[in-house]
Design a protein around this motif. Structure first.
Motif, PDB file in Angstrom:
ATOM      1  N   SER A 162       0.836  -1.207   0.000  1.00  0.00           N
ATOM      2  CA  SER A 162       0.000   0.000   0.000  1.00  0.00           C
ATOM      3  C   SER A 162       0.863   1.246   0.000  1.00  0.00           C
ATOM      4  CB  SER A 162      -0.923   0.011   1.221  1.00  0.00           C
ATOM      5  OG  SER A 162      -1.846  -1.039   1.138  1.00  0.00           O
ATOM      6  N   LEU A 163       1.931   1.191   0.761  1.00  0.00           N
ATOM      7  CA  LEU A 163       2.843   2.334   0.828  1.00  0.00           C
ATOM      8  C   LEU A 163       3.456   2.617  -0.536  1.00  0.00           C
ATOM      9  CD1 LEU A 163       4.352   4.418   2.512  1.00  0.00           C
ATOM     10  CD2 LEU A 163       6.028   2.663   3.062  1.00  0.00           C
ATOM     11  N   VAL A 164       3.883   1.588  -1.214  1.00  0.00           N
ATOM     12  CA  VAL A 164       4.466   1.758  -2.554  1.00  0.00           C
ATOM     13  C   VAL A 164       3.433   2.363  -3.505  1.00  0.00           C
ATOM     14  CG1 VAL A 164       5.352   0.504  -4.560  1.00  0.00           C
ATOM     15  CG2 VAL A 164       6.198  -0.038  -2.275  1.00  0.00           C
ATOM     16  N   ASP A 165       2.191   1.875  -3.439  1.00  0.00           N
ATOM     17  CA  ASP A 165       1.128   2.407  -4.300  1.00  0.00           C
ATOM     18  C   ASP A 165       0.849   3.883  -3.998  1.00  0.00           C
ATOM     19  OD1 ASP A 165       0.888  -0.073  -5.469  1.00  0.00           O
ATOM     20  OD2 ASP A 165      -0.920  -0.638  -4.346  1.00  0.00           O
ATOM     21  N   MET A 166       0.781   4.233  -2.706  1.00  0.00           N
ATOM     22  CA  MET A 166       0.516   5.636  -2.327  1.00  0.00           C
ATOM     23  C   MET A 166       1.633   6.545  -2.798  1.00  0.00           C
ATOM     24  SD  MET A 166      -1.245   5.879   1.434  1.00  0.00           S
ATOM     25  CE  MET A 166      -0.043   4.887   2.271  1.00  0.00           C
ATOM     26  N   GLU A 167       2.874   6.103  -2.617  1.00  0.00           N
ATOM     27  CA  GLU A 167       4.005   6.930  -3.034  1.00  0.00           C
ATOM     28  C   GLU A 167       4.019   7.119  -4.547  1.00  0.00           C
ATOM     29  OE1 GLU A 167       7.287   6.333   0.460  1.00  0.00           O
ATOM     30  OE2 GLU A 167       7.191   4.796  -1.089  1.00  0.00           O
TER      31      GLU A 167
END
Length: 193
Positions: A162-167
Motif C-alpha cells: 500500500s505504501l508503494v502504491d501511495m508513493e
C-alpha cells in the motif's frame, strides 16, 4: 496588517501545507513568515521547485535570525509579531517590487481582451493547482505515517505494498501539479506578469 498599511494585500497561511499550495498556485510580491509554523520551519518553503518571491522571516532572537539568513531568507529580522510593525517592514522591503508591478498603460482593445482571457485561464489553473495540492498534502502525510508504521511492523506485506502504491500515486500527482504550474507560468510570462 492590511488595516495598518494601505495598499498591502495579505493572504494568511497558518500551516506550511497551506503556504505551499498558495506559493505553487498563485503569484505574490513577497512572503512574510514566522520562523516556524505548526507543521515545521518556514525555510522549507525555499526548497519548492517554483520561484519563491522575496522571503522575509520574523524571528524571536539573533540565533534564529542567523539560521533564517543561512537558509536563504532575503531578510530575517527580530521583532514582536505586531501587525503594524510587520506591515511597515513588509512595505519597506517590498516597495521596489510593488512599484515595479504597477500596471502599464492600457493596451489596444484586442490585446486587452486576450490578456483578460489569459488571466482567466491563469486564475483557473491557480485554482486547480491549489485544489490538487490540498489532497496531495494529505496523501503525502499519510504515506509518511504508513512508512513509520511499516518500519515498526515490517512483516505486514500489505502495508508495504500500500505504501508503494501511495508513493507512486503521490509522485504522479506531484508531476501533474508541476505541469499545470508550468503552463500557468508560461501564461503569466505571455501576459507580462
Amino acid at each position: 496588517m492590511e488595516a495598518a498599511a494601505a495598499g498591502l494585500a495579505v493572504t494568511p497561511c497558518d500551516t506550511l501545507v497551506a503556504a505551499r499550495a498558495h506559493l505553487v498556485g498563485t503569484g505574490f510580491d513577497g512572503v512574510l513568515a514566522a520562523d516556524t509554523l505548526s507543521d515545521g520551519p518556514t525555510a522549507s518553503l525555499l526548497e519548492l521547485d517554483v520561484h519563491v518571491p522575496p522571503f522575509l522571516v520574523r524571528v524571536d532572537d539573533a540565533t534564529a535570525q542567523a539560521e533564517a539568513e543561512r537558509a536563504g531568507a532575503a531578510l530575517a529580522f527580530v521583532a514582536a509579531p505586531d501587525p503594524r510593525v510587520l506591515a511597515a517592514i513588509a512595505l519597506w522591503r517590498l516597495e521596489p517590487t510593488v512599484e515595479a508591478s504597477d500596471p502599464s498603460p492600457a493596451a489596444p482593445a484586442e490585446a486587452a481582451g486576450q490578456s483578460e482571457a489569459l488571466r482567466e485561464v491563469s486564475n483557473e489553473l491557480a485554482h486547480i493547482t491549489h485544489s490538487l495540492n490540498n489532497p496531495l498534502a494529505v496523501i503525502v502525510g499519510n504515506a509518511q505515517l504508513a512508512r513509520e508504521l511499516y518500519a515498526a511492523a515490517p512483516e505486514d506485506a500489505m502495508l508495504g505494498e500500500s505504501l508503494v502504491d501511495m508513493e507512486a500515486a503521490a509522485k504522479e500527482l506531484i508531476s501533474l501539479v508541476e505541469d499545470v504550474q508550468a503552463i500557468r507560468r508560461r501564461i503569466e510570462a505571455k501576459r507580462g506578469a
